[in-house]
Design an enzyme around this catalytic site. Structure first.
Site, PDB file in Angstrom:
ATOM      1  N   TRP A   1       2.788  10.869  13.384  1.00  0.00           N
ATOM      2  CA  TRP A   1       2.655  11.286  14.783  1.00  0.00           C
ATOM      3  C   TRP A   1       3.241  12.696  14.831  1.00  0.00           C
ATOM      4  O   TRP A   1       4.441  12.874  14.644  1.00  0.00           O
ATOM      5  CB  TRP A   1       3.441  10.327  15.665  1.00  0.00           C
ATOM      6  CG  TRP A   1       3.231  10.491  17.135  1.00  0.00           C
ATOM      7  CD1 TRP A   1       2.186  10.041  17.879  1.00  0.00           C
ATOM      8  CD2 TRP A   1       4.122  11.127  18.053  1.00  0.00           C
ATOM      9  NE1 TRP A   1       2.373  10.355  19.199  1.00  0.00           N
ATOM     10  CE2 TRP A   1       3.549  11.031  19.333  1.00  0.00           C
ATOM     11  CE3 TRP A   1       5.345  11.790  17.923  1.00  0.00           C
ATOM     12  CZ2 TRP A   1       4.147  11.558  20.470  1.00  0.00           C
ATOM     13  CZ3 TRP A   1       5.949  12.310  19.049  1.00  0.00           C
ATOM     14  CH2 TRP A   1       5.348  12.194  20.310  1.00  0.00           C
TER      15      TRP A   1
ATOM     16  N   LYS B   1       1.851   2.576  34.071  1.00  0.00           N
ATOM     17  CA  LYS B   1       0.879   1.766  33.317  1.00  0.00           C
ATOM     18  C   LYS B   1      -0.510   2.386  33.453  1.00  0.00           C
ATOM     19  O   LYS B   1      -1.238   2.513  32.487  1.00  0.00           O
ATOM     20  CB  LYS B   1       0.821   0.319  33.832  1.00  0.00           C
ATOM     21  CG  LYS B   1       1.931  -0.600  33.423  1.00  0.00           C
ATOM     22  CD  LYS B   1       1.986  -0.979  31.986  1.00  0.00           C
ATOM     23  CE  LYS B   1       2.780  -0.020  31.171  1.00  0.00           C
ATOM     24  NZ  LYS B   1       4.164  -0.058  31.047  1.00  0.00           N
TER      25      LYS B   1
ATOM     26  N   GLU C   1       6.465   1.912  37.904  1.00  0.00           N
ATOM     27  CA  GLU C   1       5.959   1.267  36.692  1.00  0.00           C
ATOM     28  C   GLU C   1       4.439   1.061  36.776  1.00  0.00           C
ATOM     29  O   GLU C   1       3.727   1.261  35.789  1.00  0.00           O
ATOM     30  CB  GLU C   1       6.692  -0.071  36.481  1.00  0.00           C
ATOM     31  CG  GLU C   1       6.143  -0.954  35.388  1.00  0.00           C
ATOM     32  CD  GLU C   1       6.171  -0.350  33.986  1.00  0.00           C
ATOM     33  OE1 GLU C   1       6.718   0.757  33.808  1.00  0.00           O
ATOM     34  OE2 GLU C   1       5.608  -0.986  33.079  1.00  0.00           O
TER      35      GLU C   1
ATOM     36  N   ARG D   1       2.286   1.827  16.733  1.00  0.00           N
ATOM     37  CA  ARG D   1       3.352   2.783  17.021  1.00  0.00           C
ATOM     38  C   ARG D   1       2.794   4.135  17.455  1.00  0.00           C
ATOM     39  O   ARG D   1       3.529   4.955  17.986  1.00  0.00           O
ATOM     40  CB  ARG D   1       4.223   2.978  15.769  1.00  0.00           C
ATOM     41  CG  ARG D   1       4.930   1.715  15.345  1.00  0.00           C
ATOM     42  CD  ARG D   1       5.391   1.814  13.923  1.00  0.00           C
ATOM     43  NE  ARG D   1       6.550   2.662  13.759  1.00  0.00           N
ATOM     44  CZ  ARG D   1       7.806   2.227  13.780  1.00  0.00           C
ATOM     45  NH1 ARG D   1       8.055   0.957  13.958  1.00  0.00           N
ATOM     46  NH2 ARG D   1       8.806   3.060  13.617  1.00  0.00           N
TER      47      ARG D   1
ATOM     48  N   ASN E   1       9.970   9.556   8.480  1.00  0.00           N
ATOM     49  CA  ASN E   1       9.985   9.448   9.948  1.00  0.00           C
ATOM     50  C   ASN E   1      11.245  10.144  10.434  1.00  0.00           C
ATOM     51  O   ASN E   1      12.295  10.007   9.803  1.00  0.00           O
ATOM     52  CB  ASN E   1      10.085   7.997  10.402  1.00  0.00           C
ATOM     53  CG  ASN E   1       8.870   7.194  10.049  1.00  0.00           C
ATOM     54  OD1 ASN E   1       7.882   7.734   9.570  1.00  0.00           O
ATOM     55  ND2 ASN E   1       8.955   5.893  10.266  1.00  0.00           N
ATOM     56  N   GLY E   2      11.150  10.802  11.577  1.00  0.00           N
ATOM     57  CA  GLY E   2      12.340  11.455  12.134  1.00  0.00           C
ATOM     58  C   GLY E   2      12.167  12.961  12.118  1.00  0.00           C
ATOM     59  O   GLY E   2      11.069  13.483  11.905  1.00  0.00           O
TER      60      GLY E   2
ATOM     61  N   GLU F   1      -0.787   5.641  31.473  1.00  0.00           N
ATOM     62  CA  GLU F   1      -0.738   5.441  30.023  1.00  0.00           C
ATOM     63  C   GLU F   1      -2.055   4.950  29.450  1.00  0.00           C
ATOM     64  O   GLU F   1      -2.484   5.428  28.411  1.00  0.00           O
ATOM     65  CB  GLU F   1       0.336   4.383  29.666  1.00  0.00           C
ATOM     66  CG  GLU F   1       1.739   4.871  29.746  1.00  0.00           C
ATOM     67  CD  GLU F   1       2.711   3.815  29.229  1.00  0.00           C
ATOM     68  OE1 GLU F   1       2.787   2.733  29.833  1.00  0.00           O
ATOM     69  OE2 GLU F   1       3.389   4.072  28.234  1.00  0.00           O
TER      70      GLU F   1
ATOM     71  N   HIS G   1       7.262  13.143  53.059  1.00  0.00           N
ATOM     72  CA  HIS G   1       7.922  14.385  52.644  1.00  0.00           C
ATOM     73  C   HIS G   1       7.092  15.168  51.637  1.00  0.00           C
ATOM     74  O   HIS G   1       7.636  16.021  50.932  1.00  0.00           O
ATOM     75  CB  HIS G   1       9.314  14.062  52.086  1.00  0.00           C
ATOM     76  CG  HIS G   1      10.195  13.400  53.091  1.00  0.00           C
ATOM     77  ND1 HIS G   1      10.896  14.102  54.052  1.00  0.00           N
ATOM     78  CD2 HIS G   1      10.435  12.096  53.343  1.00  0.00           C
ATOM     79  CE1 HIS G   1      11.558  13.255  54.822  1.00  0.00           C
ATOM     80  NE2 HIS G   1      11.292  12.019  54.412  1.00  0.00           N
TER      81      HIS G   1
ATOM     82  N   LYS H   1       4.736   4.095  20.296  1.00  0.00           N
ATOM     83  CA  LYS H   1       5.365   2.885  20.820  1.00  0.00           C
ATOM     84  C   LYS H   1       6.857   3.085  21.000  1.00  0.00           C
ATOM     85  O   LYS H   1       7.424   2.725  22.022  1.00  0.00           O
ATOM     86  CB  LYS H   1       5.085   1.710  19.880  1.00  0.00           C
ATOM     87  CG  LYS H   1       5.718   0.394  20.319  1.00  0.00           C
ATOM     88  CD  LYS H   1       5.096  -0.119  21.597  1.00  0.00           C
ATOM     89  CE  LYS H   1       5.776  -1.358  22.133  1.00  0.00           C
ATOM     90  NZ  LYS H   1       5.422  -1.606  23.539  1.00  0.00           N
TER      91      LYS H   1
ATOM     92  N   CYS I   1       5.806   7.670  13.861  1.00  0.00           N
ATOM     93  CA  CYS I   1       5.345   7.514  12.482  1.00  0.00           C
ATOM     94  C   CYS I   1       5.695   6.134  11.937  1.00  0.00           C
ATOM     95  O   CYS I   1       6.628   5.486  12.402  1.00  0.00           O
ATOM     96  CB  CYS I   1       6.013   8.550  11.586  1.00  0.00           C
ATOM     97  SG  CYS I   1       5.941  10.212  12.238  1.00  0.00           S
TER      98      CYS I   1
HETATM   99  O1  M6R Z   1      11.695   1.010  23.251  1.00  0.00           O
HETATM  100  P1  M6R Z   1      12.147   1.494  24.602  1.00  0.00           P
HETATM  101  O2  M6R Z   1      12.130   0.425  25.632  1.00  0.00           O
HETATM  102  O3  M6R Z   1      13.476   2.203  24.545  1.00  0.00           O
HETATM  103  O4  M6R Z   1      11.055   2.568  25.007  1.00  0.00           O
HETATM  104  C1  M6R Z   1      11.201   3.334  26.162  1.00  0.00           C
HETATM  105  C2  M6R Z   1       9.897   4.004  26.511  1.00  0.00           C
HETATM  106  O5  M6R Z   1       9.497   4.853  25.487  1.00  0.00           O
HETATM  107  C3  M6R Z   1       8.773   2.992  26.779  1.00  0.00           C
HETATM  108  O6  M6R Z   1       9.145   2.103  27.790  1.00  0.00           O
HETATM  109  C4  M6R Z   1       7.487   3.729  27.190  1.00  0.00           C
HETATM  110  O7  M6R Z   1       7.634   4.338  28.429  1.00  0.00           O
HETATM  111  C5  M6R Z   1       6.309   2.769  27.150  1.00  0.00           C
HETATM  112  N1  M6R Z   1       5.167   3.450  26.643  1.00  0.00           N
HETATM  113  C6  M6R Z   1       5.987   2.193  28.461  1.00  0.00           C
HETATM  114  O8  M6R Z   1       4.809   1.486  28.514  1.00  0.00           O
END
Ligand code: M6R
Length: 610
Positions: free
Chosen positions: A74, A485, A481, A27, A100-101, A488, A504, A605, A2
């Site tokens: 969110w 990507k 990673e 975000r 937020n929270g 995502e 395995h 985010k 949020c």
């Molecule tokens: O702000 P942070 O680096 O602590 O965030 C951690 C993850 O939420 C963040 O890396 C997330 O996996 C991203 N969407 C990756 O692209």
């Protein structure tokens, strides 16, 4: 996650709120709303979906006032719908709140309030908090009642609040979720982060946990939850507007992928002087470093893959035993930690709930805390005893790119520094590594120059339901990673695997339809031959191999035509180069699949709730 914006000023707040919310879009959100203090009290406009939808609502039912709050939601408690969108009101419109929270004890509070006759129109914890504030502020000094309500709430919050009986006041408070107050020529503002109100402000206050602010046109009063005054700590804003625009790139993500040469070059300038690595905010004295025998690195998502790389590097260069864990797992373990364990964390935002909870747990056990972080003034930075800033600048694309390579680089610096102080790295080896590191920005530039070839390969393979990413040793976290990507932003299922583990289980998936991305850049390392054997195993089962290979390496030509060549570097630094090719591969796959690259569905985010 949020986003909050608020304004009290001398012109209509609504356009500022909407603009601020747009700047918080990155975000992640699924509904939005604003509330203003109109002549007849608080007026609220909300809608589900994107901000364009809220703009339509505002066009058909306009509101205008110099005091208002806005929110992008969110969903956590209750579906994404108009009635669950913020702002929420309490006391039949006496207060309006954005939040937020998560209020953890909202169910108990709700049932108490119901017994007192309160009625609820949403499923949210925010409405419960708004009703609680309304019930505590029916009489007496408003700020006293607000603090009393907040003392009763358990969990995390950043709130912005309007009160009908105080038509010239904006309230704000934070506990566990970031919130800033900013001032500029046309008013005073609140926001979840600086970029949201950057064009409006010259100075900001980073509210601290447990602080409550009352903002009027005359100034800002801050108290702690017990009502003790806190002196406002105004800080000049140093961020420039160019850091938060897309600079002509079609997306923020593409801009940020391209920024990696500059970010890494900047880190080298900042932290390396000749053959000296200097980490000014680390503050770890030499004796502590020499006596260190255990490190635990905790983080989430992409930052966790950076942590895995960090472990490999530190173990490679020192005799320190290093473990890694995910924040969401670590906080519920019963780990053996004490003041001899250095708890390191990595986070772009410094606001990730599980990372922060792990830090707090380790702190209670007496661990010193080291944070590798991108955001000054973030919650993590405030908790940490030792710091390495990653100086990647604001990262707006939800999928992390430049923040990740900056985290990897920070780990190179940390590993070299620890090894040097402990006398575990020869001068020659260190010099060799630093010379190789200085060449990485140029290598990344070369990968960026090959983007047309990467796009061609992405377009050829983007259409399947799934893909597999394989890597070994330093490039195992990079396989993870690369797969993340792809998931995502292209929404294609992708799995990262240690290549040696393929036999395995995942080998059963391989057929002529499955793209298998194999990171084969390490040609001299002890796992180099083993990686090629794994590729041949995929070939034998007709998998569609996409290889990432070092320029000049001819070993793969007979195996696949889809080879993405990248400049050769030392094995332990190759992740910094390889990941850029994988970022672009995911990017162009996503583009071919027509997704919203900067704002992928369901993603936030920074994940500031559990
Ligand atoms: O702000 P942070 O680096 O602590 O965030 C951690 C993850 O939420 C963040 O890396 C997330 O996996 C991203 N969407 C990756 O692209």
């Amino acid at each position: 996650m949020c986003g909050i914006v608020g304004m009290i000023g001398n012109r209509n707040a609504v356009p500022v709120l909407v603009e601020g919310l747009k700047r918080l879009e990155y975000r992640g959100y699924d509904s939005a709303g604003v509330a203003v203090m109109g002549a007849d009290g608080v007026e609220i406009r909300r809608s589900v979906g994107r901000l364009t939808q809220l703009e339509r609502v505002l066009a058909s039912s306009p509101v205008s006032a110099p005091l208002g709050i806005g929110h992008t939601r969110w969903a956590t408690h209750g579906e994404a719908s108009e009635r669950n969108s913020h702002p929420h009101s309490g006391g039949q419109g006496r207060v309006a709140m954005v939040h937020n929270g998560i209020i953890e004890n909202y169910a108990e509070i709700k049932s108490d309030l119901r017994e007192q006759g309160a009625e609820f129109t949403s499923d949210t914890d925010t409405e419960v908090l708004a009703q609680l504030v309304a019930s505590k502020t029916e009489s007496g000094e408003f700020a006293d009642g607000l603090r009393e309500a907040l003392r009763e709430a358990r969990g995390a919050y950043a709130i912005g609040l309007l009160a009908r009986d105080q038509p010239d006041t904006l309230y704000a408070a934070r506990l566990g979720s970031p919130l800033i107050v900013g001032r500029g020529p046309e008013g005073t503002y609140i926001a979840s982060d600086v970029p949201a109100i950057l064009p409006q402000v010259t100075d900001v206050i980073y509210l601290q946990d447990g602080e409550v602010a009352r903002i009027t046109r005359e100034g800002v009063d801050i108290w702690d939850l017990e009502g003790r005054p806190v002196a406002p700590d105004w800080q000049q804003v140093e961020l420039e507007e160019t850091a938060v625009d897309s600079a002509g790139f079609e997306t923020f993500m593409l801009k940020e992928i391209h920024e990696q040469t500059r970010v890494l070059g900047g880190l080298l300038d900042r932290y390396v002087n000749g053959l000296e690595v200097t980490l000014p905010d680390l503050n770890l004295d030499e004796e502590t470093i020499r006596n260190l025998d255990r490190m635990m690195i905790v983080s989430c998502g992409t930052a966790y893959y950076a942590a895995m790389y960090g472990r490999l590097l530190i173990e490679n260069f020192t005799t320190i035993a290093v473990e890694t864990d995910l924040g969401s797992e670590y906080r519920y373990r019963n780990p053996r930690i004490d003041d001899n364990t250095l708890l390191a964390t990595v986070s772009q935002s410094g606001e990730t709930a599980d990372t922060l909870a792990s830090v707090k747990m380790a702190k209670e056990a007496g661990c010193p805390i080291l944070a590798i972080c991108n955001v000054f003034g973030s919650s993590l930075v405030r908790e940490a005893d030792h710091l390495i800033y990653t100086h990647a600048g604001p990262e707006i694309g939800v999928a992390s790119t430049k923040a990740f390579t900056a985290q990897l680089t920070a780990f190179v610096f940390l590993a070299l520094h620890l090894a040097e102080v402990r006398g575990e790295l020869t001068f020659e080896k260190k010099a060799e590594l630093l010379v190789a590191l200085q060449k990485i920005p140029l290598s990344i530039h070369k990968v960026l120059e090959s983007k047309d070839r990467i796009r061609e390969v992405a377009e050829k393979h983007h259409d399947g339901p799934s893909s597999l990413y394989l890597g070994r040793r330093f490039n195992y976290p990079i396989a993870l990673e690369g797969a993340l990507k792809n998931k995502e932003i292209s929404y294609q299922h992708a799995e990262g695997y240690a290549a040696g583990e393929m036999k395995h289980g995942p080998i059963a998936l391989i057929n002529e339809y499955l793209p298998v991305i194999c990171i084969c850049t390490d040609t001299e390392d002890e796992v180099a031959e083993k990686m090629i054997s794994n590729v041949r195993e995929v070939q034998a089962r007709s998998g569609r191999i996409i290889a990432i290979a070092s320029e000049g390496d001819t070993r793969l030509h007979e195996i696949t035509e889809d080879i993405l060549f990248v400049p050769k570097t030392r094995e332990c630094l190759s992740p910094l180069v390889n990941v850029v090719a994988l970022q672009l591969l995911a990017y162009y796959a996503a583009q071919a699949r027509g997704t919203d690259i900067d704002k992928p569905r369901n993603l936030a985010k920074s994940v500031t709730v559990e």
